[in-house]
Write a protein that holds these residues in place. Structure first.
Motif, mmCIF file in Angstrom:
data_model
loop_
_atom_site.group_PDB
_atom_site.id
_atom_site.type_symbol
_atom_site.label_atom_id
_atom_site.label_comp_id
_atom_site.label_asym_id
_atom_site.label_seq_id
_atom_site.Cartn_x
_atom_site.Cartn_y
_atom_site.Cartn_z
ATOM 1 N N ASP A 146 0.835 -1.197 0.000
ATOM 2 C CA ASP A 146 0.000 0.000 0.000
ATOM 3 C C ASP A 146 0.874 1.252 0.000
ATOM 4 O OD1 ASP A 146 -0.125 0.987 3.218
ATOM 5 O OD2 ASP A 146 0.455 -1.084 2.821
ATOM 6 N N PHE A 147 0.251 2.422 -0.172
ATOM 7 C CA PHE A 147 0.974 3.684 -0.284
ATOM 8 C C PHE A 147 1.895 3.942 0.902
ATOM 9 C CE2 PHE A 147 1.096 8.171 1.035
ATOM 10 C CZ PHE A 147 1.828 8.699 -0.025
ATOM 11 N N GLU A 148 1.359 3.852 2.132
ATOM 12 C CA GLU A 148 2.155 4.181 3.308
ATOM 13 C C GLU A 148 3.323 3.217 3.510
ATOM 14 O OE1 GLU A 148 -0.875 4.522 6.429
ATOM 15 O OE2 GLU A 148 -0.414 6.665 6.504
ATOM 16 N N TYR B 94 6.716 3.938 -5.494
ATOM 17 C CA TYR B 94 6.120 4.981 -4.659
ATOM 18 C C TYR B 94 5.442 6.053 -5.503
ATOM 19 C CZ TYR B 94 5.753 9.221 -1.899
ATOM 20 O OH TYR B 94 5.282 10.370 -1.315
ATOM 21 N N LEU B 95 6.099 6.507 -6.550
ATOM 22 C CA LEU B 95 5.542 7.566 -7.396
ATOM 23 C C LEU B 95 4.238 7.131 -8.050
ATOM 24 C CD1 LEU B 95 8.773 9.007 -9.075
ATOM 25 C CD2 LEU B 95 7.374 10.065 -7.273
ATOM 26 N N ASN C 266 7.135 4.399 3.444
ATOM 27 C CA ASN C 266 7.986 4.207 4.613
ATOM 28 C C ASN C 266 9.275 3.475 4.256
ATOM 29 O OD1 ASN C 266 5.887 5.399 5.940
ATOM 30 N ND2 ASN C 266 5.212 3.559 7.026
ATOM 31 N N LYS C 267 9.161 2.472 3.396
ATOM 32 C CA LYS C 267 10.359 1.744 2.955
ATOM 33 C C LYS C 267 11.297 2.678 2.203
ATOM 34 C CE LYS C 267 12.028 -2.264 0.408
ATOM 35 N NZ LYS C 267 11.710 -3.399 -0.477
ATOM 36 N N LEU C 268 10.728 3.531 1.355
ATOM 37 C CA LEU C 268 11.552 4.459 0.580
ATOM 38 C C LEU C 268 12.247 5.471 1.489
ATOM 39 C CD1 LEU C 268 12.512 5.346 -2.202
ATOM 40 C CD2 LEU C 268 10.488 6.817 -2.379
ATOM 41 N N ILE C 269 11.548 5.908 2.512
ATOM 42 C CA ILE C 269 12.151 6.850 3.459
ATOM 43 C C ILE C 269 13.372 6.218 4.133
ATOM 44 C CG2 ILE C 269 11.790 7.926 5.722
ATOM 45 C CD1 ILE C 269 8.968 8.666 4.769
ATOM 46 N N ILE C 270 13.238 4.972 4.570
ATOM 47 C CA ILE C 270 14.370 4.271 5.188
ATOM 48 C C ILE C 270 15.513 4.131 4.186
ATOM 49 C CG2 ILE C 270 15.154 2.087 6.194
ATOM 50 C CD1 ILE C 270 12.320 1.715 7.317
ATOM 51 N N GLU C 271 15.171 3.744 2.947
ATOM 52 C CA GLU C 271 16.199 3.576 1.925
ATOM 53 C C GLU C 271 16.896 4.893 1.613
ATOM 54 O OE1 GLU C 271 14.330 1.701 -1.447
ATOM 55 O OE2 GLU C 271 14.646 -0.312 -0.625
ATOM 56 N N PHE C 272 16.144 5.981 1.571
ATOM 57 C CA PHE C 272 16.745 7.289 1.312
ATOM 58 C C PHE C 272 17.736 7.661 2.409
ATOM 59 C CE2 PHE C 272 14.789 10.297 -1.946
ATOM 60 C CZ PHE C 272 14.556 9.274 -2.857
ATOM 61 N N PRO D 66 24.258 10.128 -5.529
ATOM 62 C CA PRO D 66 23.830 9.006 -6.378
ATOM 63 C C PRO D 66 22.781 8.145 -5.695
ATOM 64 C CG PRO D 66 26.010 8.584 -5.467
ATOM 65 C CD PRO D 66 25.670 9.996 -5.091
ATOM 66 N N LEU D 67 21.900 7.554 -6.491
ATOM 67 C CA LEU D 67 20.871 6.654 -5.969
ATOM 68 C C LEU D 67 21.176 5.217 -6.388
ATOM 69 C CD1 LEU D 67 17.585 8.646 -6.733
ATOM 70 C CD2 LEU D 67 18.678 8.345 -4.501
ATOM 71 N N LEU D 68 21.035 4.303 -5.454
ATOM 72 C CA LEU D 68 21.228 2.894 -5.767
ATOM 73 C C LEU D 68 20.096 2.393 -6.656
ATOM 74 C CD1 LEU D 68 22.162 1.599 -2.185
ATOM 75 C CD2 LEU D 68 23.734 2.129 -4.061
ATOM 76 N N LYS D 69 20.376 1.347 -7.416
ATOM 77 C CA LYS D 69 19.373 0.774 -8.320
ATOM 78 C C LYS D 69 18.121 0.349 -7.554
ATOM 79 C CE LYS D 69 18.765 -2.891 -11.771
ATOM 80 N NZ LYS D 69 19.417 -4.047 -12.456
ATOM 81 N N SER D 70 18.318 -0.260 -6.378
ATOM 82 C CA SER D 70 17.176 -0.723 -5.575
ATOM 83 C C SER D 70 16.313 0.448 -5.111
ATOM 84 C CB SER D 70 17.663 -1.517 -4.363
ATOM 85 O OG SER D 70 18.526 -0.718 -3.557
ATOM 86 N N VAL D 71 16.954 1.596 -4.819
ATOM 87 C CA VAL D 71 16.218 2.780 -4.385
ATOM 88 C C VAL D 71 15.420 3.366 -5.540
ATOM 89 C CG1 VAL D 71 16.432 5.087 -3.378
ATOM 90 C CG2 VAL D 71 17.955 3.259 -2.625
ATOM 91 N N VAL D 72 15.992 3.347 -6.729
ATOM 92 C CA VAL D 72 15.274 3.820 -7.923
ATOM 93 C C VAL D 72 14.021 2.982 -8.147
ATOM 94 C CG1 VAL D 72 15.400 4.030 -10.443
ATOM 95 C CG2 VAL D 72 17.323 4.786 -9.038
ATOM 96 N N GLN D 73 14.151 1.680 -7.960
ATOM 97 C CA GLN D 73 12.997 0.786 -8.150
ATOM 98 C C GLN D 73 11.893 1.077 -7.135
ATOM 99 O OE1 GLN D 73 14.955 -3.030 -7.819
ATOM 100 N NE2 GLN D 73 15.485 -3.102 -9.994
ATOM 101 N N THR D 74 12.261 1.260 -5.872
ATOM 102 C CA THR D 74 11.268 1.586 -4.846
ATOM 103 C C THR D 74 10.643 2.957 -5.125
ATOM 104 O OG1 THR D 74 12.590 0.364 -3.223
ATOM 105 C CG2 THR D 74 10.841 1.751 -2.361
ATOM 106 N N THR D 75 11.451 3.893 -5.604
ATOM 107 C CA THR D 75 10.950 5.235 -5.926
ATOM 108 C C THR D 75 9.878 5.162 -7.012
ATOM 109 O OG1 THR D 75 13.094 6.221 -5.377
ATOM 110 C CG2 THR D 75 11.585 7.559 -6.689
ATOM 111 N N LYS D 76 10.095 4.365 -8.018
ATOM 112 C CA LYS D 76 9.121 4.216 -9.101
ATOM 113 C C LYS D 76 7.800 3.655 -8.574
ATOM 114 C CE LYS D 76 12.435 3.719 -12.905
ATOM 115 N NZ LYS D 76 13.019 2.808 -13.916
#
Length: 296
Positions: free
Chosen positions: A127-129, A190-191, A133-139, A178-188
């Motif tokens: 879900d959205f939250e 989330y967006l 939350n996962k993206l926030i930790i990854e960031f 720089p952003l890690l590949k895994s973070v880019v995937q989570t960002t997508k």
């Protein structure tokens, strides 16, 4: 309530940086939300010291450092001094307040295992939250970003094609991380979920609540504390500990101190060197295992 005249005063007369002014505004909004919830009061202009004191107690119980609490109270005190200056109040409720004592106690970072557990073993859901939350930790862990910097991130801060993040730090100093590949995937992910929210009032900001408004600092703290309560037994579980872990783990893996300085947005090496104490243990292991005379 609006703090526009106060923020204009800080920017135009006191020459504070935009980031500092935004931090002050966030602190005032946090306190406004507190007194509205606890005292059904909609104006922080009419509070007394005991009400402020109860907010301080809440901040202490939330795990916020005395240094951070002092900064928040300093913002509130500056606001009341401004109100005195323009004649809106006759008495500063913080006139006799004494700052909390601060120590130079070393903060212990999360271990790599604790980070892995928080990100890989805990069930985040789809879900959205949960994804937010996962993206926030990854960031926090992959970029070393500060909490206020994360709160103020815009959609335009991210360049997914080049896998980079533009961060506006202290004194309006901009840095590219720089952003890690895994973070880019989570960002997508989330967006995509962000775009499906029913209502979005903070259209420019990256991180939102489920109601579509900009995320706030105390919620960010709560997210980190809640998830790491399941992954770590450490007393201190905060966004700053993740930033601390980011720097420490990079140094443990042999990263150049100057490079870590740039990633953190520090203006001098002295500020970055506080993280080097944690890598001494790793250096000792390397030294003992690799030095030709270590077995003698």
């Amino acid at each position: 309530m609006s703090f526009q005249s106060f923020t204009d005063y800080l920017l135009l007369e006191k020459n504070y940086s935009a980031l500092t002014v935004k931090a002050y505004q966030n602190d005032l909004e946090d306190f406004s939300e507190f007194i509205k919830t606890e005292y059904q009061t909609h104006s922080i202009n009419k509070v007394n010291y005991q009400q402020i004191r109860s907010w301080i107690v809440l901040l202490v119980e939330s795990g916020l450092s005395n240094r951070s609490i002092n900064r928040k109270i300093s913002a509130l005190n500056t606001y009341y001094k401004f109100l005195l200056k323009i004649g809106d109040i006759n008495l500063n409720p913080l006139a006799k307040h004494k700052a909390l004592k601060t120590s130079k106690k070393i903060q212990v970072p999360f271990s790599e295992a604790e980070i892995e557990m928080a990100l890989d073993d805990l069930n985040f859901g789809d879900d959205f939250e949960s994804i937010r939350n996962k993206l926030i930790i990854e960031f926090f862990y992959s970029t070393g970003i500060r909490r206020i910097e994360l709160v103020e991130l815009k959609l335009t801060s991210i360049d997914l094609d080049n896998k980079t993040l533009k961060v506006l730090g202290k004194r309006n100093k901009e840095r590219i991380v720089p952003l890690l590949k895994s973070v880019v995937q989570t960002t997508k992910k989330y967006l995509k979920l962000r775009s499906s929210l029913q209502s979005i009032s903070s259209k420019d900001h990256l991180f939102l609540t489920k109601k579509g408004v900009k995320i706030y600092e105390t919620l960010v703290y709560r997210i980190i504390n809640d998830y790491f309560s399941s992954a770590s037994s450490k007393v201190k579980k905060s966004p700053h500990i993740l930033r601390h872990s980011f720097a420490t783990h990079l140094l443990n893996q042999g990263a150049d101190l100057n490079a870590v300085k740039e990633l953190l947005g520090h203006s001098s090496l002295a500020a970055t060197q506080v993280y080097t104490h944690n890598s001494i243990a790793e250096l000792k292991k390397v030294h003992i295992n690799a030095h030709p005379r270590s077995k003698k």
